[in-house]
Design a protein around this motif. Structure first.
Motif, PDB file in Angstrom:
ATOM      1  N   LEU A 112       0.819  -1.210   0.000  1.00 34.70           N
ATOM      2  CA  LEU A 112       0.000   0.000   0.000  1.00 34.70           C
ATOM      3  C   LEU A 112       0.851   1.257   0.000  1.00 34.70           C
ATOM      4  O   LEU A 112       0.454   2.301  -0.530  1.00 34.70           O
ATOM      5  CB  LEU A 112      -0.942  -0.011   1.211  1.00 34.70           C
ATOM      6  CG  LEU A 112      -2.074  -1.058   1.112  1.00 34.70           C
ATOM      7  CD1 LEU A 112      -2.773  -1.231   2.440  1.00 34.70           C
ATOM      8  CD2 LEU A 112      -3.073  -0.677   0.020  1.00 34.70           C
ATOM      9  N   LYS A 142       1.667   1.631  -3.477  1.00 36.55           N
ATOM     10  CA  LYS A 142       0.474   2.143  -4.165  1.00 36.55           C
ATOM     11  C   LYS A 142       0.422   3.666  -4.063  1.00 36.55           C
ATOM     12  O   LYS A 142       0.130   4.366  -5.041  1.00 36.55           O
ATOM     13  CB  LYS A 142      -0.778   1.517  -3.548  1.00 36.55           C
ATOM     14  CG  LYS A 142      -2.085   1.954  -4.207  1.00 36.55           C
ATOM     15  CD  LYS A 142      -3.260   1.277  -3.511  1.00 36.55           C
ATOM     16  CE  LYS A 142      -4.568   1.815  -4.044  1.00 36.55           C
ATOM     17  NZ  LYS A 142      -5.721   1.203  -3.335  1.00 36.55           N
ATOM     18  N   LYS A 143       0.748   4.187  -2.878  1.00 41.22           N
ATOM     19  CA  LYS A 143       0.758   5.635  -2.692  1.00 41.22           C
ATOM     20  C   LYS A 143       1.835   6.280  -3.578  1.00 41.22           C
ATOM     21  O   LYS A 143       1.610   7.340  -4.172  1.00 41.22           O
ATOM     22  CB  LYS A 143       1.009   5.978  -1.226  1.00 41.22           C
ATOM     23  CG  LYS A 143       0.932   7.486  -0.950  1.00 41.22           C
ATOM     24  CD  LYS A 143       1.266   7.811   0.484  1.00 41.22           C
ATOM     25  CE  LYS A 143       1.243   9.328   0.716  1.00 41.22           C
ATOM     26  NZ  LYS A 143       1.693   9.677   2.059  1.00 41.22           N
ATOM     27  N   ASP A 153      -0.368  -1.076 -12.485  1.00 45.22           N
ATOM     28  CA  ASP A 153       0.548  -0.902 -11.351  1.00 45.22           C
ATOM     29  C   ASP A 153      -0.202  -0.838 -10.024  1.00 45.22           C
ATOM     30  O   ASP A 153       0.232  -1.403  -9.024  1.00 45.22           O
ATOM     31  CB  ASP A 153       1.386   0.374 -11.530  1.00 45.22           C
ATOM     32  CG  ASP A 153       2.470   0.194 -12.570  1.00 45.22           C
ATOM     33  OD1 ASP A 153       2.967  -0.933 -12.707  1.00 45.22           O
ATOM     34  OD2 ASP A 153       2.808   1.174 -13.253  1.00 45.22           O
ATOM     35  N   LEU A 154      -1.330  -0.144 -10.015  1.00 41.81           N
ATOM     36  CA  LEU A 154      -2.108  -0.019  -8.776  1.00 41.81           C
ATOM     37  C   LEU A 154      -2.643  -1.380  -8.323  1.00 41.81           C
ATOM     38  O   LEU A 154      -2.634  -1.696  -7.136  1.00 41.81           O
ATOM     39  CB  LEU A 154      -3.264   0.963  -8.978  1.00 41.81           C
ATOM     40  CG  LEU A 154      -2.861   2.437  -9.137  1.00 41.81           C
ATOM     41  CD1 LEU A 154      -4.063   3.278  -9.523  1.00 41.81           C
ATOM     42  CD2 LEU A 154      -2.226   2.977  -7.859  1.00 41.81           C
ATOM     43  N   HIS A 193      -0.203  -3.556  -6.465  1.00 45.81           N
ATOM     44  CA  HIS A 193       0.116  -3.171  -5.086  1.00 45.81           C
ATOM     45  C   HIS A 193      -1.131  -2.982  -4.207  1.00 45.81           C
ATOM     46  O   HIS A 193      -1.063  -2.324  -3.169  1.00 45.81           O
ATOM     47  CB  HIS A 193       0.970  -1.903  -5.093  1.00 45.81           C
ATOM     48  CG  HIS A 193       2.240  -2.064  -5.851  1.00 45.81           C
ATOM     49  ND1 HIS A 193       3.253  -2.900  -5.452  1.00 45.81           N
ATOM     50  CD2 HIS A 193       2.655  -1.523  -7.027  1.00 45.81           C
ATOM     51  CE1 HIS A 193       4.235  -2.854  -6.333  1.00 45.81           C
ATOM     52  NE2 HIS A 193       3.890  -2.027  -7.290  1.00 45.81           N
ATOM     53  N   THR A 194      -2.261  -3.533  -4.656  1.00 48.05           N
ATOM     54  CA  THR A 194      -3.490  -3.483  -3.856  1.00 48.05           C
ATOM     55  C   THR A 194      -3.885  -4.907  -3.465  1.00 48.05           C
ATOM     56  O   THR A 194      -4.136  -5.729  -4.349  1.00 48.05           O
ATOM     57  CB  THR A 194      -4.642  -2.835  -4.662  1.00 48.05           C
ATOM     58  OG1 THR A 194      -4.232  -1.537  -5.112  1.00 48.05           O
ATOM     59  CG2 THR A 194      -5.894  -2.697  -3.812  1.00 48.05           C
TER      60      THR A 194
END
Length: 817
Positions: free
Chosen positions: A45, A48-49, A208-209, A212-213
């Motif tokens: 996460l 993700k940020k 990409d999101l 990482h979620t």
């Protein structure tokens, strides 16, 4: 001109003067991959940020670009109602179609995303924002349908109206809020392309999101839905926006299609020039890129063309009548390659430290681009001559015979058709040259700065190749093969079979182990050995031995990474070469298997061997170094060219059994096999020479910026090594320096030697390599390998290091490693 019109045009000029521009329009580097955070969702996460922050920065740039397009639209509309309009209202609406809508969609998206990132916590969701953005893609479809007409209108209006031309070529874009003095002039054509470019960006960031979620996170399903909508949209428009499917029709009505194109180095008036060459169905056209205003679409200028019906090839016998071409000394070419590699390493360090935002990164990219462009221009030496039977001859220089034969065969295949000679009028030639920009299949010169960060960084590890045999030769000859792989962007010769004398069916059956450093391609070249020195033609830059054929194989990670041997055949000009290969990945090669026989030397701890031998440096290291310095120090590619695997295994067995015949074997053995045995010894140590324990500290030490701190740390780390490891390392270091002193002859620089030995002497331990952040993929490996090379290079470039002096001098560094 009326007063009102002057005011409006003054306003336009003011818009052009006052607005700032942000030059960079790319995202920051997005390191790591999803597997890195299995079992650590909080790290995922956090990534993700980082991904969202990078995307937000690029959104700000995109909104500023759209805003820059809208700024001249307003005063242009105002002039449209005057007696002397710059553009008609219809032209304005065509050029700026849907830009206002797209701007508003993205401004709303940006504001909402910015707010979410400001209030970030683990449960923040952004998927609904991307869903909403994806639902508005119909506006993009309308923009895309109008895009071609918009560009044609800009071109047409620029040609007929000098005021609009000035406006369209000098649009200024605001920089981000925190940027200072970042200005860049962009053309209207370039800005109109931004929405087409942007339409794929959100799809890439959604990938990409999702990486990482965590699947259980409330955002996951929302992001998946947004990605599905975006992908469906892209697949529906891809065919429509592909300009290469279109054939060119000349004013005479004949269809002329592009068959092949690429960047070649032409020798024109004794000077090397980079050209883009286009092979059409009935002619060959040589063009150069025209200098255009900053940000404007590129255009080509035709230098010459030859109808294929009039094109002939000059043979090598005609070389005496051709221009002599100046070539750079090989050591200067090598220096360029070294600089490129070093700059690449510096860029990776800067990106890690600054997350890709540093101005220093831009400066380094520019430096690397200069070096790579220079290398591209000066490294090709193989002549490719073509002749117009009605007049002039032309000379290109290519980097390989493979490339030359490809062009020759493509032209000859077209010439088998019933071709008519033609003369193009200036209008026809202009139409054809203009079409080259849309039709080209090779868009950028082959330098790193033109590559997408997403492109594969190649394989790291060991490729085992057995060259079995070859058939298809019409006459008996002295035949051998060489193997090349690409390394840091250029091809390097890695292995060479023995010469099979006077035969039409050579059976080499020789095995080689080739270390890969970001490699994507294996080339096999088959040569006829030339023993007649009178036939050499050095002025022509032709290699001494004649190439009978050559072929290449893509090293696809999916097919190559198998535990079993994969047998293959390469066909080249009627010749078939049979070979086998298998690949050992970098993580598997790290698994050093300790020897079960402690009486041997391979796979046995260095302290055990030196204690048993009552020596400071293992006998195998001393003997191999001595033999290389005696008769291999002048050998081209020593330590880079692989020895025959069976010879290396024979030497390994002899050292392990401590046979009395070892000195006799060494004196008779091929020197590349001896060099390969030394590399194998270091690679098979139960732990690397510079130890598992100190590996993380070496990685941190080499990354230090302050020279004094780095010196302090790097010397302290050497002192922390066990004595047998340290003395052996210092012995090897001095030997490699002596090899590099002969670089003008053996072509092995300190950097080349660092590349060969760095990853062998310094590798993460098996326990480290099993950690998720290490077992990632080739991009992480490439960064690690770069650092390993830099560590060894640091010591190779350091003044002589004495064991006694090192132990005596404690310096100031006292922190426990």
């Amino acid at each position: 001109m009326e007063e009102g019109e002057e005011e409006v045009l003054g306003l336009l000029d003011k818009v052009l003067e006052d607005e700032d521009v942000f030059e960079d329009d790319g995202d920051p580097d997005l390191p790591c991959s999803p597997s890195a955070f299995k079992g650590h969702p909080e790290k995922g996460l956090e990534m993700k940020k980082l991904v969202l922050s990078g995307f937000l920065a690029s959104e700000e740039i995109y909104i500023n670009q759209l805003d820059a397009l809208l700024l001249p639209m307003r005063p242009l509309k105002a002039t449209a109602t005057t007696s002397k309009p710059v553009l008609t209202m219809e032209q304005i609406e065509t050029i700026f179609y849907k830009i206002q809508d797209i701007y508003e969609i993205h401004k709303e998206f940006y504001d909402a995303l910015f707010s979410n990132i400001q209030q970030w916590d683990d449960m923040v969701t952004v998927g609904h924002l991307f869903q909403k953005l994806a639902s508005k893609l119909g506006v993009y479809k309308a923009f895309l349908d109008n895009y071609k007409m918009a560009i044609e209108t800009v071109e047409k209006c620029s040609q007929s109206n000098s005021q609009f031309q000035k406006i369209s070529e000098n649009v200024k874009v605001k920089g981000p809020k925190d940027s200072k003095d970042c200005t860049n002039i962009v053309s209207m054509e370039a800005l109109l392309y931004k929405p087409i470019d942007r339409v794929t960006r959100s799809t890439l960031v959604l990938h990409d999101l999702l990486k990482h979620t965590p699947k259980e996170h409330p955002d996951f399903a929302l992001l998946q839905d947004a990605l599905r909508i975006s992908q469906n949209f892209l697949s529906s428009i891809n065919e429509e926006i592909d300009p290469r499917r279109t054939a060119v029709t000349t004013p005479k009505g004949e269809v002329r299609q592009l068959v092949k194109d690429g960047f070649l180095v032409e020798v024109s008036e004794g000077t090397r020039k980079l050209r883009h060459v286009f092979l059409f169905t009935d002619l060959l056209l040589c063009a150069k890129m025209k200098k255009t205003a900053v940000g404007r679409h590129q255009q080509y200028e035709c230098k010459w063309y030859i109808p294929l019906a009039d094109l002939t090839f000059q043979t090598l016998d005609d070389s005496d009548s051709c221009t002599h071409v100046q070539t750079l000394p090989e050591h200067e070419i090598e220096e360029m390659k070294i600089k490129i590699s070093v700059i690449k390493s510096e860029i990776q360090k800067e990106k890690k430290a600054q997350k890709g935002q540093s101005r220093n990164v831009d400066r380094l990219w520019k430096k690397m681009n200069e070096q790579e462009s220079c290398l591209l221009l000066h490294s090709p030496t193989i002549p490719f001559r073509i002749h117009n039977k009605n007049g002039k001859s032309y000379l290109f220089l290519l980097s390989s015979d493979y490339e030359r034969s490809e062009w020759r065969e493509s032209i000859q295949k077209l010439q088998k058709k019933d071709l008519q000679s033609c003369v193009l009028s200036s209008l026809e030639l202009q139409v054809l040259t203009s079409s080259c920009f849309k039709l080209r299949t090779v868009h950028n010169i082959p330098v790193t700065t033109n590559k997408d960060d997403e492109e594969s960084s190649g394989l790291y590890g060991f490729l085992h190749v057995i060259v079995h045999s070859a058939t298809g030769f019409k006459e008996s000859a002295n035949l051998y093969c060489t193997l090349e792989v690409d390394s840091f962007g250029y091809f390097v010769s890695k292995a060479k079979t023995r010469v099979f004398r006077d035969t039409t069916e050579p059976n080499w059956n020789e095995e080689f182990e080739i270390e890969l450093e970001g490699s994507q391609c294996l080339r096999i070249l088959c040569y006829e050995k030339c023993y007649d020195k009178s036939k050499l033609n050095k002025d022509d830059n032709e290699i001494v031995d004649k190439i009978m054929g050559k072929g290449q194989v893509q090293l696809d990670p999916q097919t190559v990474q198998s535990k079993n041997w994969h047998v293959d055949v390469i066909e080249m000009n009627g010749i078939k070469v049979e070979f086998s290969m298998k690949f050992t990945s970098r993580d598997l090669s790290l698994k050093r298997t300790p020897s079960k026989k402690q009486s041997g030397v391979f796979g046995v701890k260095i302290s055990v061997v030196t204690k048993r031998e009552r020596s400071k440096v293992p006998y195998i290291v001393r003997q191999c170094i001595e033999e290389v310095e005696k008769r291999g120090i002048d050998e081209v590619g020593i330590y880079r060219i692989s020895g025959v695997a069976t010879d290396i295994q024979a030497l390994k067995a002899a050292f392990d059994s401590n046979t009395k015949d070892i000195l006799m074997m060494l004196s008779d053995m091929d020197i590349n096999a001896i060099a390969g045995t030394l590399k194998l010894y270091f690679r098979e140590l139960p732990e690397p020479l510079l130890t598992d324990r100190l590996y993380p500290a070496f990685m941190e030490g080499i990354a230090l910026s302050d020279p004094a701190a780095k010196e302090n740390c790097m010397m302290h780390l050497l002192r922390s090594l066990p004595d047998p490891n340290l003395i052996t390392f210092l012995t090897l270091l001095e030997h490699l320096k002596r090899v590099a002193e002969k670089e003008p002859v053996n072509k092995m620089s300190l950097h080349n030697l660092g590349t060969v030995f760095g990853p062998t002497l310094l590798r993460p331990s098996e326990s480290e390599s099993n950690k998720p952040h290490i077992t990632l993929a080739s991009d992480i490996w490439s960064h690690d390998v770069m650092a390993q090379v830099q560590v060894l290079l640091y010591y190779l470039q350091h003044p002589p290091i004495s064991f006694a002096e090192l132990k005596r001098n404690t310096l100031y560094f006292s922190t426990d490693v």
